[in-house]
Write a protein that holds these residues in place. Structure first.
Motif, PDB file in Angstrom:
ATOM      1  N   TYR A 114       0.816  -1.216   0.000  1.00  0.00           N
ATOM      2  CA  TYR A 114       0.000   0.000   0.000  1.00  0.00           C
ATOM      3  C   TYR A 114       0.852   1.270   0.000  1.00  0.00           C
ATOM      4  O   TYR A 114       0.366   2.329  -0.390  1.00  0.00           O
ATOM      5  N   THR A 115       2.081   1.179   0.458  1.00  0.00           N
ATOM      6  CA  THR A 115       2.954   2.359   0.547  1.00  0.00           C
ATOM      7  C   THR A 115       4.107   2.323  -0.449  1.00  0.00           C
ATOM      8  O   THR A 115       5.010   3.152  -0.372  1.00  0.00           O
ATOM      9  N   GLN A 134      -8.983  -2.334   5.379  1.00  0.00           N
ATOM     10  CA  GLN A 134      -9.564  -1.145   4.778  1.00  0.00           C
ATOM     11  C   GLN A 134      -9.024   0.121   5.438  1.00  0.00           C
ATOM     12  O   GLN A 134      -8.789   1.139   4.763  1.00  0.00           O
ATOM     13  N   GLY A 135      -8.801   0.074   6.754  1.00  0.00           N
ATOM     14  CA  GLY A 135      -8.213   1.217   7.432  1.00  0.00           C
ATOM     15  C   GLY A 135      -6.783   1.472   7.004  1.00  0.00           C
ATOM     16  O   GLY A 135      -6.366   2.630   6.833  1.00  0.00           O
ATOM     17  N   MET A 136      -6.012   0.402   6.814  1.00  0.00           N
ATOM     18  CA  MET A 136      -4.645   0.557   6.318  1.00  0.00           C
ATOM     19  C   MET A 136      -4.647   1.192   4.935  1.00  0.00           C
ATOM     20  O   MET A 136      -3.795   2.026   4.611  1.00  0.00           O
ATOM     21  N   ASN A 137      -5.604   0.801   4.108  1.00  0.00           N
ATOM     22  CA  ASN A 137      -5.727   1.401   2.778  1.00  0.00           C
ATOM     23  C   ASN A 137      -5.924   2.905   2.892  1.00  0.00           C
ATOM     24  O   ASN A 137      -5.241   3.682   2.219  1.00  0.00           O
ATOM     25  N   ASP A 153      -3.796   8.504   2.740  1.00  0.00           N
ATOM     26  CA  ASP A 153      -3.604   9.769   3.441  1.00  0.00           C
ATOM     27  C   ASP A 153      -2.132  10.092   3.678  1.00  0.00           C
ATOM     28  O   ASP A 153      -1.807  11.113   4.292  1.00  0.00           O
ATOM     29  N   GLY A 154      -1.243   9.207   3.228  1.00  0.00           N
ATOM     30  CA  GLY A 154       0.181   9.492   3.309  1.00  0.00           C
ATOM     31  C   GLY A 154       0.947   8.738   4.376  1.00  0.00           C
ATOM     32  O   GLY A 154       2.128   9.024   4.604  1.00  0.00           O
ATOM     33  N   ALA A 155       0.315   7.768   5.039  1.00  0.00           N
ATOM     34  CA  ALA A 155       1.025   6.997   6.062  1.00  0.00           C
ATOM     35  C   ALA A 155       2.174   6.215   5.431  1.00  0.00           C
ATOM     36  O   ALA A 155       2.084   5.745   4.299  1.00  0.00           O
ATOM     37  N   THR A 156       3.260   6.073   6.177  1.00  0.00           N
ATOM     38  CA  THR A 156       4.418   5.320   5.711  1.00  0.00           C
ATOM     39  C   THR A 156       4.261   3.837   6.017  1.00  0.00           C
ATOM     40  O   THR A 156       3.385   3.430   6.795  1.00  0.00           O
ATOM     41  N   ARG A 157       5.139   3.050   5.436  1.00  0.00           N
ATOM     42  CA  ARG A 157       5.138   1.622   5.730  1.00  0.00           C
ATOM     43  C   ARG A 157       5.376   1.384   7.221  1.00  0.00           C
ATOM     44  O   ARG A 157       4.758   0.489   7.817  1.00  0.00           O
ATOM     45  N   GLN A 158       6.259   2.163   7.838  1.00  0.00           N
ATOM     46  CA  GLN A 158       6.559   1.981   9.255  1.00  0.00           C
ATOM     47  C   GLN A 158       5.316   2.203  10.113  1.00  0.00           C
ATOM     48  O   GLN A 158       5.065   1.463  11.074  1.00  0.00           O
TER      49      GLN A 158
END
Length: 210
Positions: free
Chosen positions: A103-104, A174-177, A182-187
């Motif tokens: 996703y990232t 779905q939340g991770m998506n 929204d710009g969250a990183t893999r970490q």
């Protein structure tokens, strides 16, 4: 008198072969992935693909058929599936960590086409929305089936709600998506996975399963 093909016919044949179909499909996938099915117009598709509308229709049929092919390409190339780990917890954890990376991944749009591709579809595109929902439900059902198998094997308590637990982890996906979009990183998503897996129900004591 010349018996060969006229220049017009020769040009027509060449125009139909003037683009790489696989490459054009990959471009269409990115357009649908970035903008969603309804928002992506034929005009924007043909501009991104570098072709004219007649070439799109000749090669792919119509926009809906092109989207179906794009979804197939997505699932072949990017779609993570529940693996064959020895237990459901390991399988779900592996799936979530694969998704955190996918996703990232900066090499393609963030998030998941199967989740976001039909978020704001108009009533006329309900079949597209239904298709993607069915794919998500299939993943959720596969998680529930693995959980039930662990219950049957005595790896989880008999009172574990397999359907509810599967729905919880589907909601995590779905939340991770959305976080990725929204710009969250893999970490950050890895930390989400850690928190989600901490909620996994404990295994029964040996005396409970005998």
């Amino acid at each position: 008198m010349c018996s060969g093909p006229t220049p017009a016919r020769t040009g027509s044949r060449r125009s139909r072969r003037a683009f790489d179909r696989d490459q054009a499909l990959a471009v269409a996938l990115r357009e649908f992935w970035t903008h969603g099915y309804d928002t992506t117009s034929v005009a924007s598709l043909t501009e991104a693909m570098g072709i004219k509308p007649p070439s799109l229709y000749a090669a792919f049929g119509d926009k809906r058929q092109l989207f179906d092919e794009a979804v197939q390409l997505y699932t072949r190339t990017y779609g993570a599936r529940l693996g064959q780990s020895s237990d459901a917890r390991s399988a779900v954890a592996t799936l979530l960590r694969q998704l955190a990376a996918d996703y990232t991944d900066p090499s393609h749009p963030p998030g998941c086409l199967i989740i976001t591709g039909a978020t704001n579809c108009a009533p006329g595109s309900q079949d597209v929305k239904d298709k993607l929902r069915a794919m998500r439900e299939e993943t959720k059902a596969s998680i529930a089936a693995r959980i039930r198998a662990d219950i049957d094997a005595g790896l989880l308590h008999a009172d574990v709600d397999a359907g509810g637990l599967a729905a919880f982890y589907a909601a995590v996906v779905q939340g991770m998506n959305q976080q990725a979009c929204d710009g969250a990183t893999r970490q950050i998503l890895e930390r989400v996975v850690d928190a989600a897996m901490a909620a996994w129900p404990g295994a029964p004591h040996r005396s409970d399963s005998t």
